[in-house]
Motif scaffolding. Structure first.
Motif, PDB file in Angstrom:
ATOM      1  N   LEU A   1       0.825  -1.209   0.000  1.00  0.00           N
ATOM      2  CA  LEU A   1       0.000   0.000   0.000  1.00  0.00           C
ATOM      3  C   LEU A   1       0.854   1.252   0.000  1.00  0.00           C
ATOM      4  CD1 LEU A   1      -2.778  -0.955   2.576  1.00  0.00           C
ATOM      5  CD2 LEU A   1      -2.676  -1.346   0.127  1.00  0.00           C
ATOM      6  N   LEU A   2       2.047   1.142   0.542  1.00  0.00           N
ATOM      7  CA  LEU A   2       2.916   2.319   0.612  1.00  0.00           C
ATOM      8  C   LEU A   2       4.367   1.902   0.747  1.00  0.00           C
ATOM      9  CD1 LEU A   2       3.755   2.309   3.836  1.00  0.00           C
ATOM     10  CD2 LEU A   2       1.553   3.412   4.106  1.00  0.00           C
ATOM     11  N   GLN A   3       5.221   2.884   0.676  1.00  0.00           N
ATOM     12  CA  GLN A   3       6.653   2.672   0.822  1.00  0.00           C
ATOM     13  C   GLN A   3       7.136   3.677   1.859  1.00  0.00           C
ATOM     14  OE1 GLN A   3       9.149   0.768  -0.798  1.00  0.00           O
ATOM     15  NE2 GLN A   3      10.562   1.824   0.587  1.00  0.00           N
ATOM     16  N   VAL A   4       7.655   3.174   2.972  1.00  0.00           N
ATOM     17  CA  VAL A   4       8.062   4.096   4.020  1.00  0.00           C
ATOM     18  C   VAL A   4       9.481   3.794   4.473  1.00  0.00           C
ATOM     19  CG1 VAL A   4       7.050   2.631   5.811  1.00  0.00           C
ATOM     20  CG2 VAL A   4       7.459   5.054   6.284  1.00  0.00           C
ATOM     21  N   SER A   5      10.228   4.870   4.666  1.00  0.00           N
ATOM     22  CA  SER A   5      11.588   4.714   5.160  1.00  0.00           C
ATOM     23  C   SER A   5      11.847   5.870   6.112  1.00  0.00           C
ATOM     24  CB  SER A   5      12.574   4.735   3.985  1.00  0.00           C
ATOM     25  OG  SER A   5      13.878   4.982   4.473  1.00  0.00           O
ATOM     26  N   GLY A   6      11.817   5.564   7.398  1.00  0.00           N
ATOM     27  CA  GLY A   6      11.929   6.630   8.386  1.00  0.00           C
ATOM     28  C   GLY A   6      10.732   7.549   8.259  1.00  0.00           C
ATOM     29  N   ARG A   7      10.971   8.815   7.898  1.00  0.00           N
ATOM     30  CA  ARG A   7       9.853   9.763   7.787  1.00  0.00           C
ATOM     31  C   ARG A   7       9.515  10.090   6.347  1.00  0.00           C
ATOM     32  NH1 ARG A   7      10.537  13.736  13.025  1.00  0.00           N
ATOM     33  NH2 ARG A   7      10.725  12.033  14.521  1.00  0.00           N
ATOM     34  N   GLU A   8      10.157   9.385   5.420  1.00  0.00           N
ATOM     35  CA  GLU A   8       9.858   9.584   4.006  1.00  0.00           C
ATOM     36  C   GLU A   8       8.732   8.631   3.617  1.00  0.00           C
ATOM     37  OE1 GLU A   8      11.408  11.896   2.100  1.00  0.00           O
ATOM     38  OE2 GLU A   8       9.915  11.418   0.556  1.00  0.00           O
ATOM     39  N   MET A   9       7.601   9.205   3.225  1.00  0.00           N
ATOM     40  CA  MET A   9       6.425   8.386   2.968  1.00  0.00           C
ATOM     41  C   MET A   9       6.025   8.454   1.503  1.00  0.00           C
ATOM     42  SD  MET A   9       3.856   6.539   4.087  1.00  0.00           S
ATOM     43  CE  MET A   9       4.087   6.668   5.853  1.00  0.00           C
ATOM     44  N   THR A  10       5.762   7.318   0.890  1.00  0.00           N
ATOM     45  CA  THR A  10       5.211   7.286  -0.461  1.00  0.00           C
ATOM     46  C   THR A  10       3.985   6.382  -0.482  1.00  0.00           C
ATOM     47  OG1 THR A  10       7.492   7.401  -1.295  1.00  0.00           O
ATOM     48  CG2 THR A  10       5.767   6.916  -2.889  1.00  0.00           C
ATOM     49  N   LEU A  11       2.859   6.962  -0.817  1.00  0.00           N
ATOM     50  CA  LEU A  11       1.625   6.169  -0.889  1.00  0.00           C
ATOM     51  C   LEU A  11       1.520   5.562  -2.278  1.00  0.00           C
ATOM     52  CD1 LEU A  11      -0.840   8.575   0.973  1.00  0.00           C
ATOM     53  CD2 LEU A  11       0.724   6.859   1.905  1.00  0.00           C
ATOM     54  N   LEU A  12       1.375   4.243  -2.341  1.00  0.00           N
ATOM     55  CA  LEU A  12       1.392   3.543  -3.623  1.00  0.00           C
ATOM     56  C   LEU A  12      -0.007   3.174  -4.099  1.00  0.00           C
ATOM     57  CD1 LEU A  12       4.378   1.120  -2.905  1.00  0.00           C
ATOM     58  CD2 LEU A  12       4.429   3.275  -4.197  1.00  0.00           C
ATOM     59  N   ASP A  13      -0.934   3.000  -3.185  1.00  0.00           N
ATOM     60  CA  ASP A  13      -2.267   2.509  -3.569  1.00  0.00           C
ATOM     61  C   ASP A  13      -3.352   3.266  -2.793  1.00  0.00           C
ATOM     62  OD1 ASP A  13      -4.506   1.121  -4.287  1.00  0.00           O
ATOM     63  OD2 ASP A  13      -3.611  -0.857  -4.011  1.00  0.00           O
TER      64      ASP A  13
ATOM     65  N   PRO B   1      -6.512   4.002  -3.588  1.00  0.00           N
ATOM     66  CA  PRO B   1      -7.827   3.347  -3.499  1.00  0.00           C
ATOM     67  C   PRO B   1      -7.889   2.298  -2.391  1.00  0.00           C
ATOM     68  CG  PRO B   1      -7.159   3.534  -5.786  1.00  0.00           C
ATOM     69  CD  PRO B   1      -5.980   3.954  -4.962  1.00  0.00           C
ATOM     70  N   ALA B   2      -6.827   1.521  -2.262  1.00  0.00           N
ATOM     71  CA  ALA B   2      -6.820   0.494  -1.218  1.00  0.00           C
ATOM     72  C   ALA B   2      -6.843   1.139   0.163  1.00  0.00           C
ATOM     73  CB  ALA B   2      -5.591  -0.397  -1.361  1.00  0.00           C
ATOM     74  N   LEU B   3      -6.102   2.222   0.330  1.00  0.00           N
ATOM     75  CA  LEU B   3      -6.105   2.928   1.612  1.00  0.00           C
ATOM     76  C   LEU B   3      -7.488   3.507   1.899  1.00  0.00           C
ATOM     77  CD1 LEU B   3      -2.643   4.754   1.504  1.00  0.00           C
ATOM     78  CD2 LEU B   3      -3.374   3.014   3.150  1.00  0.00           C
ATOM     79  N   GLU B   4      -8.124   4.042   0.849  1.00  0.00           N
ATOM     80  CA  GLU B   4      -9.476   4.586   1.033  1.00  0.00           C
ATOM     81  C   GLU B   4     -10.444   3.489   1.453  1.00  0.00           C
ATOM     82  OE1 GLU B   4     -10.049   6.552  -2.699  1.00  0.00           O
ATOM     83  OE2 GLU B   4      -8.673   8.164  -2.092  1.00  0.00           O
ATOM     84  N   ALA B   5     -10.279   2.334   0.863  1.00  0.00           N
ATOM     85  CA  ALA B   5     -11.139   1.208   1.231  1.00  0.00           C
ATOM     86  C   ALA B   5     -10.957   0.878   2.712  1.00  0.00           C
ATOM     87  CB  ALA B   5     -10.809  -0.014   0.376  1.00  0.00           C
ATOM     88  N   LEU B   6      -9.726   0.855   3.172  1.00  0.00           N
ATOM     89  CA  LEU B   6      -9.464   0.592   4.582  1.00  0.00           C
ATOM     90  C   LEU B   6     -10.073   1.679   5.465  1.00  0.00           C
ATOM     91  CD1 LEU B   6      -5.773  -0.644   4.839  1.00  0.00           C
ATOM     92  CD2 LEU B   6      -7.886  -1.947   5.076  1.00  0.00           C
ATOM     93  N   ALA B   7      -9.946   2.927   5.000  1.00  0.00           N
ATOM     94  CA  ALA B   7     -10.376   4.053   5.824  1.00  0.00           C
ATOM     95  C   ALA B   7     -11.892   4.148   5.919  1.00  0.00           C
ATOM     96  CB  ALA B   7      -9.822   5.357   5.275  1.00  0.00           C
ATOM     97  N   GLU B   8     -12.589   3.791   4.849  1.00  0.00           N
ATOM     98  CA  GLU B   8     -14.034   4.023   4.839  1.00  0.00           C
ATOM     99  C   GLU B   8     -14.848   2.795   5.179  1.00  0.00           C
ATOM    100  OE1 GLU B   8     -15.124   5.907   1.137  1.00  0.00           O
ATOM    101  OE2 GLU B   8     -13.481   7.345   1.432  1.00  0.00           O
ATOM    102  N   GLN B   9     -14.433   1.664   4.679  1.00  0.00           N
ATOM    103  CA  GLN B   9     -15.261   0.477   4.877  1.00  0.00           C
ATOM    104  C   GLN B   9     -15.209  -0.022   6.306  1.00  0.00           C
ATOM    105  OE1 GLN B   9     -14.888  -2.525   1.862  1.00  0.00           O
ATOM    106  NE2 GLN B   9     -14.479  -1.024   0.272  1.00  0.00           N
ATOM    107  N   GLY B  10     -14.154  -0.749   6.600  1.00  0.00           N
ATOM    108  CA  GLY B  10     -13.972  -1.382   7.908  1.00  0.00           C
ATOM    109  C   GLY B  10     -15.074  -1.132   8.934  1.00  0.00           C
ATOM    110  N   GLU B  11     -16.218  -1.764   8.771  1.00  0.00           N
ATOM    111  CA  GLU B  11     -17.319  -1.590   9.722  1.00  0.00           C
ATOM    112  C   GLU B  11     -17.044  -2.414  10.962  1.00  0.00           C
ATOM    113  OE1 GLU B  11     -21.062  -0.912   9.082  1.00  0.00           O
ATOM    114  OE2 GLU B  11     -20.751   0.173   7.227  1.00  0.00           O
ATOM    115  N   SER B  12     -16.065  -2.015  11.698  1.00  0.00           N
ATOM    116  CA  SER B  12     -15.602  -2.882  12.768  1.00  0.00           C
ATOM    117  C   SER B  12     -16.388  -2.703  14.057  1.00  0.00           C
ATOM    118  CB  SER B  12     -14.137  -2.605  13.016  1.00  0.00           C
ATOM    119  OG  SER B  12     -13.922  -1.214  13.024  1.00  0.00           O
ATOM    120  N   ARG B  13     -16.007  -1.688  14.808  1.00  0.00           N
ATOM    121  CA  ARG B  13     -16.604  -1.533  16.129  1.00  0.00           C
ATOM    122  C   ARG B  13     -17.954  -0.841  16.041  1.00  0.00           C
ATOM    123  NH1 ARG B  13     -11.828   0.617  20.064  1.00  0.00           N
ATOM    124  NH2 ARG B  13     -10.126  -0.620  19.240  1.00  0.00           N
ATOM    125  N   ARG B  14     -18.724  -1.052  17.093  1.00  0.00           N
ATOM    126  CA  ARG B  14     -20.034  -0.394  17.143  1.00  0.00           C
ATOM    127  C   ARG B  14     -19.871   1.099  17.322  1.00  0.00           C
ATOM    128  NH1 ARG B  14     -25.722  -0.924  17.977  1.00  0.00           N
ATOM    129  NH2 ARG B  14     -25.394  -0.171  15.905  1.00  0.00           N
TER     130      ARG B  14
END
Lengths: 249, 249
Positions: B222-234, B236-249
């Motif tokens: 989903l991403l490439q991280v090295s220390g504080r250098e961040m590169t988001l690779l996917d 849509p997949a991150l958005e899916a994780l952020a929005e869907q996950g109907e986990s807790r009540r």
DNA sequence: CGCATCCTTGACCGCGGTCAACAGTCGTGG
DNA sequence: CCACGACTGTTGACCGCGGTCAAGGATGCG
């Protein structure tokens, strides 16, 4: 609830419906206005409007036109989450202001729903702004309301991020107690107008956990609860739970 | 960082230090002001002030006098919790406004600390108010800033109350990405100016969990991280994780 | 070079979420 | 009036997510 319908207004007519006759005046938005300024403020208010339990005062997505002040009863503020789930973000008691999160926006970002039979005073924002130009004290009061809400949200952030369920519950109860006391009621006994599920949603807990914690607090003699009738018996102990508990990082 | 010290000012002199020459102008507070109004706004700004990493811009409890706008660099907003613990409540990127939670209050309820070498523009609140009387658009912009912050806090409330660690992390990264993109930078790659501990404090997670989640996201491509250098690779997949996950009540 | 700070990874386990069953309470209609 | 269902609240059993503790690696500054 006793409300007579006089014409299309829903409050007893006469002085009673004006700020001067309202027992909340000293805690309300126009706090600190001089007498003649208060009259001008009073003139822009649309007279109290009744809402029944479950009735929406504002709906998420509706255009923003007015602020409201709770005159009696109580409300919950809810957001429809991205995951289509409803989430309670605040509870509103008498003298508190509804709609600050929409000031300067086109539409309301949240819904506000009555938890019981309630009355609100409507303040058309245009009139409020116009009056604010002439009464710096009023504009200042509006700023103060908004920044206080921001400040309150920060404390809530801390609570949700780090507090255990026990600590959240204790803080919530103390908060309700304070807000009741600030309006001249007893800090010890009050009615919870909201369900366990609403409290859980607000605090980020399962409703079962809310129920269990209330039972536990009762077992330990901290409070006395029966349905929605709440009596706090040991404020210092609750404060200890709310403030100390150095639990999570 | 390339900044020359010209006299006691710390920015290149001349037009560059004015709003018209600032690349952030179109995203900043004076958004939508006409040219001559912008000049008047510009006139009340105290010229950019430099802060080093770790230096406080405002300290909790200090009297409130000015708002600040981040011109470059970044900050964290922290509250000293009742339990004497520090807690990060927000991160501030260029063009974002510091001090809204103190408007209309006597003192700042939070501290704001530079995460790296940074510059801010100072807006004395008195001048801002006075100018607001003449420029309704400016006052409107201020209201919009405050209510947007309230709105943002509500979404944060939902996140902290109900989201799993995974979902919080995904939302956080997407939020940073959006805010970078809104300023004309790439939404895919950016520097995290804050430590894992700061992120954890903000999201209500242990720093170990933050680290583990970044590793897991990287393992899953989903991403490439090295220390504080961040590169988001996917995204849509991150958005899916952020929005869907109907986990807790 | 050495110490301090930050980050990563593993092992363990407890808080609180989930599922489930049941008890009150209220409003409605027979 | 009681029977019924809907809704709300209570309590128990189970277990998984994520916090805590611990050790070791990476990075940077004096």
């Amino acid at each position: 609830m006793t409300h007579h319908l006089t014409g299309h207004s829903a409050m007893p007519s006469g002085q009673v419906s004006h700020c001067q006759g309202c027992s909340l005046c000293s805690h309300c938005l126009p706090l600190g206005l001089a007498y003649e300024d208060l009259e001008r403020f009073d003139a822009i208010i649309l007279r109290p409007r009744p809402l029944k339990r479950g009735a929406p005062l504002v709906r998420q997505g509706e255009p923003f036109t007015s602020l409201y002040v709770v005159r009696s009863g109580s409300f919950k503020q809810v957001v429809a989450d991205a995951g289509h789930r409803e989430h309670v973000t605040h509870f509103l008691l008498p003298s508190e202001v509804v709609g600050l999160d929409a000031v300067g926006e086109a539409v309301h970002p949240t819904s506000v729903v009555a938890l019981e039979s309630s009355f609100v005073c409507e303040l058309p924002f245009g009139s409020l702004e116009a009056l604010g130009d002439r009464l710096p004290a009023l504009r200042g009061a509006l700023y103060r309301c908004m920044s206080q809400e921001l400040h309150r949200d920060q404390r809530l952030h801390c609570l949700l991020a780090f507090a255990t369920a026990e600590r959240r519950m204790a803080s919530f109860l103390l908060g309700m107690s304070e807000r009741h006391a600030a309006r001249g009621y007893s800090p010890y006994g009050f009615q919870l107008a909201m369900s366990r599920a609403d409290i859980g949603s607000f605090l980020g807990l399962a409703l079962e956990t809310v129920s269990r914690l209330m039972s536990r607090f009762q077992r330990h003699g901290l409070l006395q609860v029966s349905g929605r009738e709440m009596t706090l018996l040991d404020l210092p102990a609750l404060e200890a739970l709310a403030e100390q508990g150095e639990s999570r990082r």
